[in-house]
Design an enzyme around this catalytic site. Structure first.
Site, PDB file in Angstrom:
ATOM      1  N   ASP A  98       0.848  -1.186   0.000  1.00 12.03           N
ATOM      2  CA  ASP A  98       0.000   0.000   0.000  1.00 12.03           C
ATOM      3  C   ASP A  98       0.886   1.239   0.000  1.00 12.03           C
ATOM      4  O   ASP A  98       1.860   1.309   0.749  1.00 12.03           O
ATOM      5  CB  ASP A  98      -0.887   0.008   1.257  1.00 12.03           C
ATOM      6  CG  ASP A  98      -2.349   0.258   0.913  1.00 12.03           C
ATOM      7  OD1 ASP A  98      -2.617   1.325   0.327  1.00 12.03           O
ATOM      8  OD2 ASP A  98      -3.199  -0.587   1.203  1.00 12.03           O
ATOM      9  N   ASP A 200      -3.290   4.621  -2.198  1.00 11.82           N
ATOM     10  CA  ASP A 200      -4.423   5.089  -1.405  1.00 11.82           C
ATOM     11  C   ASP A 200      -4.855   6.496  -1.841  1.00 11.82           C
ATOM     12  O   ASP A 200      -4.011   7.390  -1.959  1.00 11.82           O
ATOM     13  CB  ASP A 200      -4.001   5.100   0.077  1.00 11.82           C
ATOM     14  CG  ASP A 200      -5.153   5.352   1.018  1.00 11.82           C
ATOM     15  OD1 ASP A 200      -6.096   4.545   1.033  1.00 11.82           O
ATOM     16  OD2 ASP A 200      -5.102   6.362   1.758  1.00 11.82           O
ATOM     17  N   GLU A 257      -6.393   3.935  -6.013  1.00  7.43           N
ATOM     18  CA  GLU A 257      -7.724   4.086  -5.422  1.00  7.43           C
ATOM     19  C   GLU A 257      -8.182   5.514  -5.715  1.00  7.43           C
ATOM     20  O   GLU A 257      -7.518   6.475  -5.331  1.00  7.43           O
ATOM     21  CB  GLU A 257      -7.664   3.858  -3.908  1.00  7.43           C
ATOM     22  CG  GLU A 257      -9.045   3.985  -3.266  1.00  7.43           C
ATOM     23  CD  GLU A 257      -8.991   4.183  -1.752  1.00  7.43           C
ATOM     24  OE1 GLU A 257      -9.949   3.759  -1.084  1.00  7.43           O
ATOM     25  OE2 GLU A 257      -8.023   4.775  -1.235  1.00  7.43           O
ATOM     26  N   HIS A 330     -11.231  -3.705   2.483  1.00 10.89           N
ATOM     27  CA  HIS A 330     -11.191  -3.385   3.915  1.00 10.89           C
ATOM     28  C   HIS A 330     -12.112  -2.222   4.272  1.00 10.89           C
ATOM     29  O   HIS A 330     -12.366  -1.990   5.458  1.00 10.89           O
ATOM     30  CB  HIS A 330      -9.756  -3.054   4.334  1.00 10.89           C
ATOM     31  CG  HIS A 330      -9.211  -1.838   3.642  1.00 10.89           C
ATOM     32  ND1 HIS A 330      -8.913  -1.824   2.291  1.00 10.89           N
ATOM     33  CD2 HIS A 330      -8.936  -0.597   4.089  1.00 10.89           C
ATOM     34  CE1 HIS A 330      -8.480  -0.622   1.955  1.00 10.89           C
ATOM     35  NE2 HIS A 330      -8.486   0.147   3.022  1.00 10.89           N
ATOM     36  N   ASP A 331     -12.585  -1.474   3.267  1.00 10.67           N
ATOM     37  CA  ASP A 331     -13.476  -0.333   3.518  1.00 10.67           C
ATOM     38  C   ASP A 331     -14.927  -0.638   3.165  1.00 10.67           C
ATOM     39  O   ASP A 331     -15.800   0.206   3.362  1.00 10.67           O
ATOM     40  CB  ASP A 331     -13.031   0.881   2.690  1.00 10.67           C
ATOM     41  CG  ASP A 331     -11.790   1.544   3.238  1.00 10.67           C
ATOM     42  OD1 ASP A 331     -11.550   1.449   4.453  1.00 10.67           O
ATOM     43  OD2 ASP A 331     -11.046   2.155   2.445  1.00 10.67           O
TER      44      ASP A 331
END
Length: 560
Positions: A98, A200, A257, A330-331
């Site tokens: 990440d 991210d 993302e 994960h979100d």
């Protein structure tokens, strides 16, 4: 369109804190991941994506990074990480990390310097502004975790911008020295042998000059401000520079993302000739069950909306660019609870949703536990939740007078902790995740839903995912074929075809728990179809009929 390994891969996302705990402290760790690599290898995953494992005070579960070149103590050591990478590569898999560079932690050495004085050399690594004449914040932007996106610092009488938590100050990408620091750090990890980055909220890094006020939201003190920091004026320039200065010369993949991205903008980001990123995570399809009040404002998903949206993305990136395929991370809440039926038809609907996604054009992303059909969780008390977004929203809504019960309804459906409960390895203590007290409670249904049971059951979702992944590895049409929606007006069936070099795949998915039928298009009439995969027992080869009867949540893929 060029052939690339990352187009032909299936990515498995690991959220380390909840994956597997090797030392009994209740927190998943790097050695715990290494212990489970044979399981992931058996599944068929090509690439493992590791959510942040860097040194962090953990205000936002590791997305607030204090040191980009160190490992968080509770996850282990750099030696543990190096061992993990070596073991991943030994099994022929790859690792992506990440990359969180829209913001750092407020405990990062850069920020510690930046906040000292206005003339500190690191001041300009972050976004500082004086307040307005009336003493209010520099603008009316709202943090993604609610409240103002600005925090006042008395020492220098200025505010710093934080689009997320107060402990996540935004980095100033207008500063070329800061950008060089980021690129150097990326090369450092690539030189260690990683195979790419998941980036991210990377389309937030370019803000509109002057940081103007956003359009006020009805009944709210703050405006989202997104129009001034999503896909900003210099974003393509920054991403191209990053590609040239950090990624060039490495055979690595990048996925950005990007909330608020449209297919047209995504095509620019992912067009290979532009050299920005390989693919993006867009959010349109996972916002279709949100009302006008945002993600916590629940509304049922309409199949027609999902068909239109996924088809729009498939067609827009068909010739140039590349799609990522996901419904879980994960979100996001667990897809079988959100879009399927996690009770009576849990296994069937989990398999159907997987079929729908994995047969499309793009790179599929599996989130840990998805291959087991793990479900959302319902904790009784707000005290049992850990997610900062959920807790902030709860506090804000209670202050507005919304009842506990009504808020909990939204959390049960949309809360991020739904995805973060520990992976259910077996039916023993704490689902085999830890011998200690888990950092977040285990979903009580682990006695029925767990990896040990799934691996031993040939009809489980695990074995179905394994088959889907193998089909992608052995059928070029699934990776590179064109896409066309079928039966657009059908309210219960999502069907489409894939085409490559005269070969066709017919994908038929009953999206609901009632029986229905699908009228086979006339150009398939009488042709022999080989059944590649189905979530029910079906005949392997048959002449395609005029109409296919479909049981609840039935999915079938025919090669014609």
């Amino acid at each position: 369109m060029t052939k690339q390994w990352w187009k032909e891969s299936v990515v498995y996302q690991i959220y380390p804190r909840s994956f597997n705990d090797s030392n009994g402290d209740g927190i998943g760790d790097l050695k715990g991941i290494t212990e489970k690599l044979d399981y992931l290898n058996e599944l068929g995953a090509d690439v493992l994506w590791l959510s942040p494992v860097y040194d962090s005070p953990n205000d936002d579960n590791g997305y607030d990074i204090r040191n980009y070149k160190a490992i968080m103590d509770e996850f282990g050591t750099m030696e543990d990480w190096e061992e993990l990478l070596a073991e991943i590569h030994n099994r022929g898999m790859r690792l992506i990390m990440d990359l969180v560079v829209n913001h750092s932690s407020d405990e990062h050495a850069w920020f510690a310097e930046s906040r000292k004085s206005k003339d500190n050399p690191y001041r300009d690594y972050y976004i500082w502004r004086p307040g307005k004449e009336d003493g209010s914040e520099p603008n009316n932007w709202e943090s993604a975790f609610s409240g103002s996106a600005w925090k006042y610092e008395e020492a220098t009488d200025e505010y710093y911008l934080h689009l997320f938590s107060k402990k996540q100050p935004d980095l100033n990408w207008e500063n070329p020295t800061l950008r060089e620091e980021v690129y150097e750090m990326m090369r450092w990890w690539l030189d260690k042998g990683i195979d790419g980055f998941r980036m991210d909220v990377v389309n937030f890094i370019s803000k509109v000059e002057g940081l103007p006020d956003g359009k006020p939201q009805e009944g709210k003190k703050y405006a989202s401000g997104g129009e001034y920091f999503m896909n900003g004026p210099r974003i393509h320039e920054f991403l191209h520079e990053m590609n040239q200065k950090a990624m060039k010369g490495y055979d690595a993949m990048t996925v950005g993302e990007m909330p608020g991205v449209t297919p047209e903008i995504a095509r620019k980001y992912t067009d290979e000739e532009r050299e920005e990123v390989n693919m993006v995570f867009q959010f349109e399809h996972v916002d279709l069950d949100s009302g006008p009040g945002g993600k916590w404002d629940l509304r049922p998903l309409k199949l027609s909306d999902l068909k239109e949206n996924l088809t729009k993305w498939q067609k827009a990136l068909e010739e140039k660019g590349w799609n990522s395929l996901y419904m879980n991370n994960h979100d996001q809440p667990r897809m079988v609870s959100r879009f399927g039926n996690d009770k009576e038809y849990r296994v069937e609907s989990a398999k159907m949703l997987a079929t729908l996604l994995h047969m499309m054009k793009g790179t599929p992303f599996i989130f840990q536990g998805e291959e087991l059909g793990m479900t959302n969780v319902q904790f009784d008390s707000i005290e049992e939740y850990e997610d900062i977004e959920t807790l902030n929203m709860y506090k804000e809504k209670r202050e507005e007078g919304v009842s506990h019960q009504d808020i909990m309804k939204s959390i049960y459906v949309k809360g991020r902790d739904n995805a973060r409960t520990p992976v259910q390895w077996n039916d023993g203590l704490n689902a085999g995740f830890t011998t200690g007290t888990p950092w977040l409670k285990v979903n009580p249904n682990y006695t029925e839903i767990n990896a040990e049971q799934a691996v031993n059951d040939p009809d489980s979702t695990f074995h179905y995912y394994k088959k889907l992944i193998n089909l992608r590895h052995t059928n070029e049409i699934i990776v590179y074929g064109g896409y066309d929606l079928l039966a657009e007006k059908d309210d219960s069936v999502f069907a489409y075809e894939r085409t490559l070099d005269g070969e066709k795949l017919l994908v038929v998915c009953n999206f609901y728990g009632e029986e229905t039928s699908f009228e086979v298009p006339s150009h398939y009439a009488g042709k022999e179809g080989t059944l590649l995969i189905s979530n029910y027992d079906n005949e392997a080869v048959r002449e395609l009929p005029e109409s296919i009867g479909l049981r609840p949540f039935e999915a079938a893929v025919y090669k014609v």
